[in-house]
Write a protein that holds these residues in place. Structure first.
Motif, PDB file in Angstrom:
ATOM      1  N   TYR A   1       6.489  -3.843  -0.008  1.00 16.43           N
ATOM      2  CA  TYR A   1       6.967  -2.457  -0.007  1.00 16.43           C
ATOM      3  C   TYR A   1       6.387  -1.685  -1.192  1.00 16.43           C
ATOM      4  CZ  TYR A   1      10.333   1.407  -0.055  1.00 16.43           C
ATOM      5  OH  TYR A   1      10.924   2.639  -0.040  1.00 16.43           O
ATOM      6  N   ARG A   2       6.238  -2.381  -2.304  1.00 15.20           N
ATOM      7  CA  ARG A   2       5.706  -1.717  -3.499  1.00 15.20           C
ATOM      8  C   ARG A   2       4.183  -1.736  -3.543  1.00 15.20           C
ATOM      9  NH1 ARG A   2      10.168  -4.316  -7.756  1.00 15.20           N
ATOM     10  NH2 ARG A   2      11.983  -3.511  -6.643  1.00 15.20           N
ATOM     11  N   GLY A   3       3.560  -2.147  -2.441  1.00 15.31           N
ATOM     12  CA  GLY A   3       2.105  -2.120  -2.343  1.00 15.31           C
ATOM     13  C   GLY A   3       1.410  -3.225  -3.109  1.00 15.31           C
ATOM     14  N   LEU A   4       2.127  -4.312  -3.371  1.00 19.94           N
ATOM     15  CA  LEU A   4       1.523  -5.436  -4.091  1.00 19.94           C
ATOM     16  C   LEU A   4       1.223  -6.564  -3.115  1.00 19.94           C
ATOM     17  CD1 LEU A   4       4.101  -5.468  -7.026  1.00 19.94           C
ATOM     18  CD2 LEU A   4       1.747  -4.591  -7.138  1.00 19.94           C
ATOM     19  N   ASP A   5       0.231  -7.376  -3.468  1.00 23.19           N
ATOM     20  CA  ASP A   5      -0.087  -8.537  -2.632  1.00 23.19           C
ATOM     21  C   ASP A   5       1.042  -9.562  -2.719  1.00 23.19           C
ATOM     22  OD1 ASP A   5      -2.484  -7.593  -1.782  1.00 23.19           O
ATOM     23  OD2 ASP A   5      -3.625  -8.498  -3.446  1.00 23.19           O
ATOM     24  N   PRO A   6       1.244 -10.288  -1.649  1.00 23.52           N
ATOM     25  CA  PRO A   6       2.260 -11.349  -1.745  1.00 23.52           C
ATOM     26  C   PRO A   6       1.833 -12.409  -2.752  1.00 23.52           C
ATOM     27  CG  PRO A   6       1.047 -11.512   0.336  1.00 23.52           C
ATOM     28  CD  PRO A   6       0.620 -10.241  -0.327  1.00 23.52           C
ATOM     29  N   LEU A   7       2.805 -13.031  -3.376  1.00 21.93           N
ATOM     30  CA  LEU A   7       2.490 -14.099  -4.320  1.00 21.93           C
ATOM     31  C   LEU A   7       2.197 -15.375  -3.556  1.00 21.93           C
ATOM     32  CD1 LEU A   7       5.229 -13.662  -7.075  1.00 21.93           C
ATOM     33  CD2 LEU A   7       2.842 -12.917  -7.143  1.00 21.93           C
ATOM     34  N   ASP A   8       1.121 -16.036  -3.905  1.00 22.32           N
ATOM     35  CA  ASP A   8       0.884 -17.332  -3.270  1.00 22.32           C
ATOM     36  C   ASP A   8       1.796 -18.377  -3.913  1.00 22.32           C
ATOM     37  OD1 ASP A   8      -0.239 -18.262  -5.653  1.00 22.32           O
ATOM     38  OD2 ASP A   8      -2.266 -17.693  -5.040  1.00 22.32           O
ATOM     39  N   ALA A   9       1.760 -19.573  -3.362  1.00 21.64           N
ATOM     40  CA  ALA A   9       2.695 -20.613  -3.793  1.00 21.64           C
ATOM     41  C   ALA A   9       2.634 -20.856  -5.300  1.00 21.64           C
ATOM     42  CB  ALA A   9       2.405 -21.901  -3.036  1.00 21.64           C
ATOM     43  N   VAL A  10       1.431 -20.938  -5.809  1.00 23.50           N
ATOM     44  CA  VAL A  10       1.268 -21.262  -7.228  1.00 23.50           C
ATOM     45  C   VAL A  10       1.818 -20.144  -8.113  1.00 23.50           C
ATOM     46  CG1 VAL A  10      -0.407 -21.774  -9.038  1.00 23.50           C
ATOM     47  CG2 VAL A  10      -0.744 -22.680  -6.724  1.00 23.50           C
TER      48      VAL A  10
END
Ligand SMILES: Nc1ncnc2c1ncn2[C@@H]1O[C@H](COP(=O)(O)OP(=O)(O)OP(=O)(O)O)[C@@H](O)[C@H]1O
Ligand SMILES: [Mg+2]
Lengths: 481, 254
Positions: B109-118
């Motif tokens: 929603y805030r236009g950021l990439d999802p965090l990967d697992a690490v």
């Protein structure tokens, strides 16, 4: 971890995603069901006389039977005379290897996300693909045959291993077992056959993928799995069908034999077309699945994720004949809109120290009806039999129904049988809690439902578990809020 | 940042909030106190968007937007966080899995990439330190079988993970032991900045020794009847609510 995210992304697509069909030239039996139809099918498949005789006997038996009415499902009478009982993609010659398989057929499976090309497959899963009535391709045959494992289509097994087929066909599910099993015995067209020799641990998952494509055909496949003493195999079954306005009949039979110390895991992700939101069309899924733990210390474990079909009637069961044998049944059955499911298991304890475990998770949404029907039977000889049953129902909304029909029949005083049952509603407060953390309602439902079904999903092989989670979410979309 | 004007809300036709006015600026800490049943949790729920409550009058402006127009999940993504008085159990869903879903939806929603697992795990480890929460707790089913104190600590851990603009802590102190109270308060203090604001609902002045409020408000009968500084909390601790109730009730009869 990132897999879960992927799942959530895919949650946004709505409708039944396998609802397409493909036109190809097909070899079809004439409409209707008579002795002639059966002779036609048997001739088409160049079957030996004994098998034709077996079919004809089944047909006679079936004619004297009537449709079971005890299940908690309602549907208009199926006109069996208006169906076609055989439809096969026309092949000039039976392909000897994958390179000879019609690219168009391979393409159908590619669209389903199943790549039949061995080189391209990353995961070590051997696949037998069944389209309408016949098996189109089986992968990894070479690798498996080095271990003495036979994994092929049923028709091929009849030709190549007639002695095995003859010995086990109908030995677990006799043709007289029930109306649909008898019908299947008479008209079955293909399916998968799997034989694991003594002492062999099958090094990869074996998988059959069933697809109904042609209109107005019934699909009647038969699967036979034989695991000799001290062997192990994990078997997966998946299925899809196009979206059609008419209902289509699917009546399969699965038989499993497990010798002493053998273990068979059978997992199903059932995703036949469930019908439209308004309850039009969909598959009638009337299936008989049974395994026998014939040898001591053998184990058969059924895991099923049932999300599709308009009507499901299915009770994967275990006959625990060997002493110390174990039967397990793990099930998630989801119904939405107008779907109806009557599913469960039978655990028949015959041997001493036999154990069974039943974990059933029903999820009902929309105007659907979801019933668990299970039987635990302890015979006289079964000293120290143990059963644990856990039957949970989760309701979404107040127009659906959840029902539990446990039958317990104990003939030995040393038996210990435990039954637990719960019914819960997906809580407003759970949804609000998720929403308050930024999670959209649909995703919250998926999260909660997958948590609820976790014990069963954990039994599935990894790739299947991911697929199953996705399906649960898809099936329930739009059911809350 | 937050401006509540004449807010009225009712549940099943019963009015609970009867004209709340409150201004919260970035960087501030507001404490809300008041007798049981006065409407503190209701106010928190209405701000978070719980549908059972019907707003009958008034407005709530958050960062210039009409908060009451937004769905609960959009409010959360805009930065409203509620630490629940009674955190909800979700069987079979680990805190880790739950939070990953939440964090990534908020980020999207805030236009950021999802965090990967690490990256997610790294963030989690960092925030775990803040409230000294045990990783074992986070792999268990969310809140299921958690002790009262563990649930509260987990709420603040989630707050740390979601990086909210406005945090509403509804009786986060109740159920915490003496050490936990200090640890959790420290966590909250470290998360404070001049860009975010905190509303703490509490019955006990002790919490306010740790999380020092700029303003203290007393809620009674669905209204803020008295506001002051932290000294007001001391006075309440000493004298109870009767004197305030009397003040209000006598005014009402005039
Ligand atoms: N569904 C409902 N129907 C009627 N009244 C309700 C309902 N839900 C809450 N209330 C009432 O609303 C009032 C305010 O409740 P609220 O939980 O906001 O109080 P509170 O100030 O948080 O109290 P506490 O200090 O005990 O947490 C209470 O009197 C409560 O009984
Ligand atoms: Mg409260």
């Amino acid at each position: 971890m990132s897999k879960d995210n992927q799942i959530l992304e895919e949650l946004t697509s709505k409708e039944y995603e396998h609802g397409w069909s493909v036109n190809y030239e097909a070899d079809e039996a004439p409409v209707g069901l008579t002795e002639e139809t059966i002779r036609w099918i048997s001739a088409k498949k160049e079957e030996p006389q004994w098998l034709l005789d077996w079919r004809l006997k089944a047909f006679k038996t079936w004619q004297a039977m009537s449709e079971p009415k005890w299940a908690n499902v309602h549907y208009p009478k199926i006109d069996l005379q208006s169906l076609k009982y055989y439809s096969a993609p026309k092949l000039a010659n039976k392909p000897k290897n994958l390179d000879e398989v019609d690219p168009e057929l391979l393409d159908i499976y590619k669209r389903l996300g199943i790549n039949l090309n061995e080189q391209k497959r990353l995961q070590g899963i051997a696949v037998d693909a069944v389209l309408d009535s016949v098996s189109v391709a089986t992968t990894f045959k070479g690798t498996l045959s080095k271990l003495g494992i036979v994994f092929c289509s049923f028709s091929e097994a009849v030709k190549e291993h007639p002695e095995l087929v003859k010995k086990y066909l109908g030995s677990v599910v006799p043709m007289t077992d029930n109306y649909y099993a008898a019908l299947n015995a008479a008209v079955f067209s293909d399916g998968s056959f799997c034989y694991i020799p003594k002492g062999v641990r099958c090094p990869m998952e074996l998988s059959t993928y069933f697809r109904i494509n042609a209109a107005n055909t019934g699909q009647f496949e038969r699967t036979l799995i034989v695991a000799e003493d001290e062997s192990y195999v994990s078997y997966l079954e998946g299925c899809t069908a196009p979206q059609r306005d008419e209902n289509q009949l699917h009546a399969a039979v699965v038989e499993i034999y497990a010798g002493a110390h053998a273990e068979v895991k059978y997992s199903t992700v059932q995703n036949w077309f469930p019908g439209s939101k308004e309850g039009v069309g969909g598959i009638y899924n009337f299936v008989t699945k049974r395994g026998i733990c014939a040898g001591d210390f053998s184990k058969i474990s059924w895991t099923q994720v049932e999300t599709g079909s308009a009507v499901t009637w299915k009770y994967p069961s275990c006959i625990l004949k060997g002493d110390n044998s174990i039967g397990e049944f793990y099930s998630v059955a989801v119904t939405n809109n107008y779907q109806q499911a009557d599913t469960g298991t039978k655990m028949i304890h015959i041997g001493k120290n036999t154990k069974s475990r039943i974990v059933s998770k029903g999820i009902s949404a929309g105007k659907s009806q979801n019933s668990y029907r299970g039987q635990v039977q302890v015979m006289k000889r079964a000293t120290n039999a143990r059963n644990f049953s856990q039957c949970d129902s989760l309701l979404m909304g107040d127009r659906c129904g959840a029902h539990t029909f446990p039958y317990i029949d104990i003939n030995n005083p040393t038996a210990k049988v435990e039954h637990e049952a719960t019914t819960s509603k997906i809580g407003e407060d759970q949804l609000f809690y998720c929403n308050q953390r930024g999670i959209a309602t649909e995703d919250a439902v998926a999260l909660i439902v997958n948590g609820y079904a976790k014990e069963v999903l954990n039994q599935l092989p990894m790739e299947f578990a991911v697929e199953a989670q996705k399906l649960l979410a898809l099936t329930l979309e739009g059911s809350v809020g | 940042m937050l401006s509540i004007k004449n807010l009225h809300a009712s549940i099943e036709g019963t009015p609970i909030l009867r004209g709340i006015n409150l201004e919260v600026k970035a960087g501030e800490v507001h404490a809300i106190m008041g007798p049981n049943g006065s409407g503190k949790s209701t106010l928190a729920s209405v701000l978070a968007g719980r549908e059972e409550y019907e707003v009958t009058e008034g407005e709530v402006i958050f960062k210039g937007i009409d908060l009451l127009e937004l769905s609960p999940e959009v409010r959360a993504r805009e930065g409203v966080f509620l630490a629940f008085q009674y955190p909800v159990e979700i069987p079979g869903v680990s805190s880790t899995n739950f939070l990953r879903t939440a964090v990534n939806q908020v980020r999207e929603y805030r236009g950021l990439d999802p965090l990967d697992a690490v990256k997610f795990l790294t963030l989690m480890k960092e925030k775990m330190k803040l409230v000294e929460i045990d990783q074992k707790l986070l792999s268990r089913s969310l809140n299921e079988g958690f002790s009262g104190g563990e649930k509260k600590r987990n709420e603040i851990f989630q707050m740390a993970m979601l990086d909210p603009t406005l945090s509403i802590l509804d009786e986060t102190d109740s159920g915490l032991d003496i050490d936990a109270l200090r640890i959790v308060s420290n966590g909250v203090n470290q998360l404070k900045s001049d860009k975010n604001a905190t509303i703490v609902v509490t019955h006990y002045q002790r919490l306010l020794d740790y999380i020092v409020p700029d303003f203290v408000h007393v809620l009674y009968n669905g209204r803020i009847v008295k506001s002051g500084t932290k000294e007001l909390a001391m006075e309440l601790e000493e004298k109870g609510y009767d004197w305030i109730k009397e003040e209000v009730d006598s005014k009402a009869t005039v």
